[in-house]
Design an enzyme around this catalytic site. Structure first.
Site, mmCIF file in Angstrom:
data_model
loop_
_atom_site.group_PDB
_atom_site.id
_atom_site.type_symbol
_atom_site.label_atom_id
_atom_site.label_comp_id
_atom_site.label_asym_id
_atom_site.label_seq_id
_atom_site.Cartn_x
_atom_site.Cartn_y
_atom_site.Cartn_z
ATOM 1 C CD GLN A 1 39.024 43.925 39.354
ATOM 2 O OE1 GLN A 1 39.255 43.186 38.421
ATOM 3 N NE2 GLN A 1 39.937 44.236 40.231
ATOM 4 C CE LYS B 1 35.688 39.096 43.498
ATOM 5 N NZ LYS B 1 35.047 40.352 43.841
ATOM 6 C CG HIS C 1 41.377 38.956 48.043
ATOM 7 N ND1 HIS C 1 41.271 38.927 46.675
ATOM 8 C CD2 HIS C 1 42.508 38.332 48.348
ATOM 9 C CE1 HIS C 1 42.318 38.304 46.190
ATOM 10 N NE2 HIS C 1 43.079 37.931 47.177
HETATM 11 P P1 IMP Z 1 40.580 50.343 37.769
HETATM 12 O O1 IMP Z 1 40.284 48.898 37.754
HETATM 13 O O2 IMP Z 1 41.609 50.746 38.768
HETATM 14 O O3 IMP Z 1 40.892 50.854 36.401
HETATM 15 O O4 IMP Z 1 39.246 51.124 38.222
HETATM 16 C C1 IMP Z 1 38.062 51.135 37.419
HETATM 17 C C2 IMP Z 1 36.825 51.032 38.291
HETATM 18 O O5 IMP Z 1 36.762 49.743 38.882
HETATM 19 C C3 IMP Z 1 36.789 52.018 39.462
HETATM 20 O O6 IMP Z 1 35.454 52.421 39.683
HETATM 21 C C4 IMP Z 1 37.293 51.194 40.633
HETATM 22 O O7 IMP Z 1 36.830 51.695 41.864
HETATM 23 C C5 IMP Z 1 36.673 49.853 40.303
HETATM 24 N N1 IMP Z 1 37.401 48.716 40.871
HETATM 25 C C6 IMP Z 1 38.552 48.175 40.446
HETATM 26 N N2 IMP Z 1 38.899 47.116 41.187
HETATM 27 C C7 IMP Z 1 37.940 46.969 42.099
HETATM 28 C C8 IMP Z 1 37.717 46.011 43.149
HETATM 29 O O8 IMP Z 1 38.473 45.076 43.371
HETATM 30 N N3 IMP Z 1 36.594 46.201 43.892
HETATM 31 C C9 IMP Z 1 35.701 47.206 43.636
HETATM 32 N N4 IMP Z 1 35.868 48.099 42.677
HETATM 33 C C10 IMP Z 1 36.976 47.988 41.915
#
Ligand code: IMP
Length: 477
Positions: free
Chosen positions: A259, A52, A77
């Site tokens: 995300q 993105k 990013h």
């Molecule tokens: P959190 O957002 O840190 O709470 O993580 C929750 C889930 O979202 C985990 O599986 C992370 O690896 C995934 N995640 C969070 N942010 C990203 C991102 O920017 N890219 C890919 N996965 C993400």
């Protein structure tokens, strides 16, 4: 152009689920003659990391404002801009462009320490005259959120999401629990102190219940967050007003999602998700504009699939093809450095993303990475308990049991980065014919046009089809 005609023929009812003809019409006719699109949303259509950053940077060439609306420094990013590389977690991608106003919307959770560090790095790399507005309503990630993130992951066992440990989930749960701290609070000593007294009392009890006695020193936290608030004060304001004024002036705005759809807590692979809505609808809520102000929704997808963290991934490849994707695609997390799980493109999941975002178009990234594979698979359905399924299951055990039903397509040769860039310059019809067929197959199945194809990390390695879509067979009135 042949490819555009294929967008159109793909739309004719024969099977595709949604009329891309309508979508093309929308792009062509939704805007008056010579009128630029005013609000576009760009979201991840998979599990995040779709590229993105590059796509937003590309689109922001014509945008006047770029706003983030969800997530926090869990995102990451990389942007290449004039030979310089920037790695951002919080700052909107457009900030490096002169004349672009960057906005961090109310839907974002901000760790002010990280934000100040990124601003320092930006200045150190020579970007000084940027305009940044931060929503006074955005929630603040506090030190206890990071501790809580770690403790909760530890007790969740098999149900842990494998978070980035940035305190994202706890910050969002305090927001809906109504004792979160906002960026505006950092400018008001009295209010911040009273909110902190409550929050710290709760967090001391909570960490003790998890078996860790932790004292979060109120005075120290209060002073350090007030000091960071003072440093950020010139940026903090009502960003909803900023954006709505820009809409009234018909300025072009890009809403940048973090995300991806499958990490959305409502529409993703719950509970293996993040804690903020990552779908296009959140673009309105998380930036403080009305839903009808959004003109166009673009979903970004890789030409294959990746995922970091835990959770089912039906098309995952644990063989040498997965290794090829990881190595050639440099699939290691920007935020955590973790190797990403890799697999084939999944059109069941992507159709779900088309629906829940109302995608008008797709931007397909990393098509070059598939070069060198003899055959390429694309999942067109799942088999669950012997039954063929075309919709994305909500039940996580069903998803874990899903066996992909693949359509096998021809692969194409591996090319050097300079060769992909040369193809980008010449246009779509210069892609290897199997790669063109791959794109045609994807948009035919999804019924959504592909308006951007990325063939490498640099801006030059991009085929931009937006003008063809707007000015192709269906001319502007
Ligand atoms: P959190 O957002 O840190 O709470 O993580 C929750 C889930 O979202 C985990 O599986 C992370 O690896 C995934 N995640 C969070 N942010 C990203 C991102 O920017 N890219 C890919 N996965 C993400």
């Amino acid at each position: 152009m042949k490819f555009i005609k294929l967008f159109l023929s793909a739309a004719v009812p024969a099977g595709p689920r949604r009329g891309s003809l309508t979508n093309v019409y929308l792009r062509t006719f939704r805007f008056g003659p010579g009128e630029p699109m005013s609000v576009e949303v760009i979201v991840g259509a998979q599990w995040g990391d779709e590229g993105k950053g590059k796509v937003v940077d590309f689109y922001s060439e014509t945008a006047e404002l770029v706003a983030r609306f969800n997530g926090g420094d869990n995102a990451g990013h990389t942007i290449k801009f004039r030979d310089r590389e920037f790695k951002f977690h919080l700052l909107p991608s457009g900030i490096v462009r002169r004349g672009v106003t960057a906005v961090i919307g109310n839907g974002v959770v901000i760790n002010p320490e990280v934000l100040l560090r990124e601003l320092r790095e930006l200045e150190a790399k020579g970007i000084r005259n940027f305009r940044l507005f931060i929503s006074e309503r955005a929630q603040v990630i506090m030190p206890y959120h990071i501790v809580q993130d770690e403790l909760e992951e530890a007790v969740k066992g098999g149900l842990k999401a494998g978070t980035t440990k940035r305190g994202i989930g706890p910050a969002y749960s305090d927001k809906v629990g109504r004792f979160g701290i906002t960026m505006g609070d950092l400018l008001d000593r009295e209010l911040l102190q009273s909110k902190l007294e409550l929050a710290i009392a709760i967090k001391r009890n909570l960490t003790a219940a998890y078996g860790r006695k932790q004292d979060f020193p109120l005075r120290k936290i209060l002073e350090s967050y007030l000091a960071m608030g003072a440093r950020l004060k010139k940026h903090i304001r009502n960003t909803s007003t900023v954006l709505n004024q820009a809409i009234a002036q018909k300025r072009s705005i890009l809403l940048e999602g973090a995300q991806g759809t499958l990490l959305d807590p409502d529409h993703g692979t719950y509970p293996y998700v993040t804690s903020s809505n990552a779908v296009a609808g959140a673009g309105a809520i998380g930036s403080g504009i009305g839903p009808r102000a959004i003109d166009w929704v673009v979903g970004v997808s890789k030409a294959y699939t990746t995922r970091v963290g835990q959770g089912p991934f039906p098309t995952e490849l644990t063989d040498s093809i997965g290794d090829h994707m990881r190595e050639v695609g440099r699939e290691f997390g920007t935020t955590t450095g973790r190797p990403r799980r890799c697999g084939w493109l999944d059109l069941v999941a992507l159709s779900h993303a088309v629906d829940v975002n109302g995608l008008d178009a797709l931007a397909l990234t990393k098509l070059d990475v598939l070069g060198g594979l003899r055959r390429i698979n694309v999942a067109v359905a799942y088999k669950i308990d012997g039954e063929k399924v075309h919709t994305f299951p909500a039940n996580i055990n069903m998803l874990a049991a899903a066996e992909p039903v693949y359509k096998e397509l021809d692969g194409w040769e591996a090319l050097k980065p300079a060769e992909w860039t040369a193809i980008s310059r010449r246009g779509l019809s210069h892609l290897p014919s199997a790669a063109q067929e791959y794109l045609e197959f994807v948009c035919g199945e999804l019924g959504v046009p592909i308006e951007l194809v990325s063939l490498g990390p640099s801006r030059e390695a991009t085929i931009d089809l937006r003008d063809e879509l707007r000015e192709g067979p269906l001319q502007r009135p």
